[in-house]
Design an enzyme around this catalytic site. Structure first.
Site, PDB file in Angstrom:
ATOM      1  N   ARG A 102      52.776  32.216  41.895  1.00  0.00           N
ATOM      2  CA  ARG A 102      52.903  33.252  40.858  1.00  0.00           C
ATOM      3  C   ARG A 102      54.378  33.592  40.742  1.00  0.00           C
ATOM      4  O   ARG A 102      55.007  34.034  41.711  1.00  0.00           O
ATOM      5  CB  ARG A 102      52.089  34.494  41.225  1.00  0.00           C
ATOM      6  CG  ARG A 102      52.407  35.686  40.339  1.00  0.00           C
ATOM      7  CD  ARG A 102      51.458  36.841  40.493  1.00  0.00           C
ATOM      8  NE  ARG A 102      50.203  36.567  39.825  1.00  0.00           N
ATOM      9  CZ  ARG A 102      49.373  37.512  39.362  1.00  0.00           C
ATOM     10  NH1 ARG A 102      49.673  38.781  39.508  1.00  0.00           N
ATOM     11  NH2 ARG A 102      48.243  37.184  38.776  1.00  0.00           N
ATOM     12  N   HIS A 129      48.619  32.031  32.048  1.00  0.00           N
ATOM     13  CA  HIS A 129      47.804  32.532  33.161  1.00  0.00           C
ATOM     14  C   HIS A 129      46.453  31.780  33.118  1.00  0.00           C
ATOM     15  O   HIS A 129      45.423  32.355  32.794  1.00  0.00           O
ATOM     16  CB  HIS A 129      47.610  34.045  33.024  1.00  0.00           C
ATOM     17  CG  HIS A 129      47.090  34.715  34.264  1.00  0.00           C
ATOM     18  ND1 HIS A 129      46.875  34.044  35.457  1.00  0.00           N
ATOM     19  CD2 HIS A 129      46.725  36.010  34.506  1.00  0.00           C
ATOM     20  CE1 HIS A 129      46.409  34.892  36.358  1.00  0.00           C
ATOM     21  NE2 HIS A 129      46.320  36.086  35.808  1.00  0.00           N
ATOM     22  N   GLN A 132      43.085  32.971  34.934  1.00  0.00           N
ATOM     23  CA  GLN A 132      42.410  34.093  34.290  1.00  0.00           C
ATOM     24  C   GLN A 132      41.548  33.601  33.130  1.00  0.00           C
ATOM     25  O   GLN A 132      40.395  34.012  32.969  1.00  0.00           O
ATOM     26  CB  GLN A 132      43.461  35.093  33.789  1.00  0.00           C
ATOM     27  CG  GLN A 132      42.865  36.309  33.109  1.00  0.00           C
ATOM     28  CD  GLN A 132      42.141  37.229  34.081  1.00  0.00           C
ATOM     29  OE1 GLN A 132      42.711  37.678  35.059  1.00  0.00           O
ATOM     30  NE2 GLN A 132      40.861  37.492  33.833  1.00  0.00           N
ATOM     31  N   ASP A 219      45.176  43.316  27.272  1.00  0.00           N
ATOM     32  CA  ASP A 219      45.975  43.157  28.488  1.00  0.00           C
ATOM     33  C   ASP A 219      47.022  44.274  28.447  1.00  0.00           C
ATOM     34  O   ASP A 219      47.262  44.872  27.381  1.00  0.00           O
ATOM     35  CB  ASP A 219      46.635  41.761  28.443  1.00  0.00           C
ATOM     36  CG  ASP A 219      47.537  41.469  29.639  1.00  0.00           C
ATOM     37  OD1 ASP A 219      47.436  42.174  30.660  1.00  0.00           O
ATOM     38  OD2 ASP A 219      48.341  40.518  29.541  1.00  0.00           O
ATOM     39  N   CYS A 259      41.939  41.647  31.377  1.00  0.00           N
ATOM     40  CA  CYS A 259      42.237  40.832  32.562  1.00  0.00           C
ATOM     41  C   CYS A 259      42.601  41.710  33.760  1.00  0.00           C
ATOM     42  O   CYS A 259      42.543  41.236  34.889  1.00  0.00           O
ATOM     43  CB  CYS A 259      43.316  39.807  32.256  1.00  0.00           C
ATOM     44  SG  CYS A 259      44.870  40.521  31.717  1.00  0.00           S
ATOM     45  N   ARG A 287      37.026  35.483  38.804  1.00  0.00           N
ATOM     46  CA  ARG A 287      38.248  34.825  39.282  1.00  0.00           C
ATOM     47  C   ARG A 287      37.935  33.999  40.523  1.00  0.00           C
ATOM     48  O   ARG A 287      38.424  32.890  40.687  1.00  0.00           O
ATOM     49  CB  ARG A 287      39.320  35.875  39.607  1.00  0.00           C
ATOM     50  CG  ARG A 287      39.794  36.716  38.420  1.00  0.00           C
ATOM     51  CD  ARG A 287      40.526  35.876  37.403  1.00  0.00           C
ATOM     52  NE  ARG A 287      41.640  35.165  38.022  1.00  0.00           N
ATOM     53  CZ  ARG A 287      42.852  35.696  38.219  1.00  0.00           C
ATOM     54  NH1 ARG A 287      43.114  36.917  37.819  1.00  0.00           N
ATOM     55  NH2 ARG A 287      43.814  34.991  38.788  1.00  0.00           N
TER      56      ARG A 287
END
Ligand code: CP
Ligand code: NVA
Length: 302
Positions: A102, A129, A132, A219, A259, A287
């Protein structure tokens, strides 16, 4: 599939196979049956940004699969003092079985994959991402039976990693995506040109966007790394909040997705968030299942 660097490099077949497998793993787990296909492996997790869901779901997922997660805060390793990512990759590539990263720059994840020569997963960059999105597609499959013929609307900062990963998902899978965002927060011309022909439209009209939607998605308005712009963003993005009035325009049975982490009464109305908590936290749980499917797919290709 040797790495998961984004949704962009995936084919529709690869995405569908990952979601199918994630659903299978979730069902098996609910019956107490857990595969330990990665037994004896060690996977490094290099994080230069904060995380709750991604970190915990990868640590739990790897542990369930029989592997050891090795969490490395970028500030605690020499990377944080300037050691190049390609040297970090060449060291870890000789010791661990895979890496989960990340960070900010997409190029760092691409370089790690090239120099480390081990399966590499993008756990969020400024560009994409993908983990996700795969969990979200699983949730859409569970809640709506599939994404075929569905209208997904992304409200808010459409130019962030989530907006872009959604655009690639719509292109690959063929569902309709509307990005409802102020002009300054819509994906730019260069991105749209790279995306090419895709069932993706950009609009500033939130009501038209919500009409007939099957998924209303949002988001945070202030992605990690954008904190200095917070005040201006909150002002410009205010009309793009998801609230009950927009949900009323959507199709019956439409779901609300986030998310997370969520900032109540900013990108989503606090009351609506609590009303829809069940589908939002199902998305968060997914996830774990989606990432286990990713880990297994990469381990099998290695
Ligand atoms: N959605 C998501 O990636 O959450 P974290 O930042 O907590 O990992
Ligand atoms: N766009 C957000 C996603 C958080 C999971 C960010 O990059 O901070």
């Amino acid at each position: 599939m040797k790495h998961l660097l984004g949704i962009e490099p995936l084919t529709a077949g690869e995405i569908t196979a990952l979601v199918d497998h994630a659903l299978e793993l979730k069902t098996q787990r609910s019956r107490g049956s857990i595969t330990t296909e990665l037994k004896g492996e060690t996977w490094a997790m290099i994080f230069t940004k904060s995380s709750t869901r991604t970190r915990v779901s990868f640590e739990v997922g790897l542990t369930e699969l029989g592997a050891r997660p090795l969490f490395l805060n970028a500030n605690d390793i020499q990377l944080g003092r300037g050691e190049p990512i390609k040297d970090t990759a060449r060291v870890l590539g000789r010791m661990v079985h895979g890496a989960i990263i990340r960070t900010y720059a997409q190029q760092d994840v691409v370089d790690f994959a090239e120099y480390g020569k081990i399966p590499t997963i993008n756990a969020l960059t400024d560009e994409e991402h993908p983990c996700q999105i795969l969990a979200d597609l699983l949730t859409i499959r569970e809640r709506l039976g599939g994404w075929e013929g569905k209208k997904v609307v992304f409200f808010g900062d459409g130019d962030c990693n989530m907006g872009r990963s959604w655009a690639w998902a719509a292109k690959r899978l063929g569902f309709e995506l509307v990005i409802a965002a102020p002009k300054a927060f819509q994906p730019d011309d260069a991105f749209m040109a790279r995306l090419g022909e895709a069932p993706v439209t950009l609009t500033e009209d939130v009501e038209a966007a919500a009409t007939g939607a099957d998924v209303l998605y949002t988001d945070t308005w202030v992605s990690m790394g954008r904190e200095a712009e917070a005040e201006e963003r909150l002002k410009i993005l205010k009309p793009f909040q998801i609230h009950g009035g927009l949900v009323k325009l959507a199709n019956p049975g439409a779901i609300v997705q986030h998310c997370l982490p969520a900032y109540r009464d900013k990108e989503i109305c606090g009351t609506l968030f609590e009303e829809r908590a069940d589908e939002i936290f199902q998305q968060a749980e997914n996830r774990l299942h989606a990432q286990k499917a990713i880990l297994i797919a990469l381990a099998r290709e290695r």
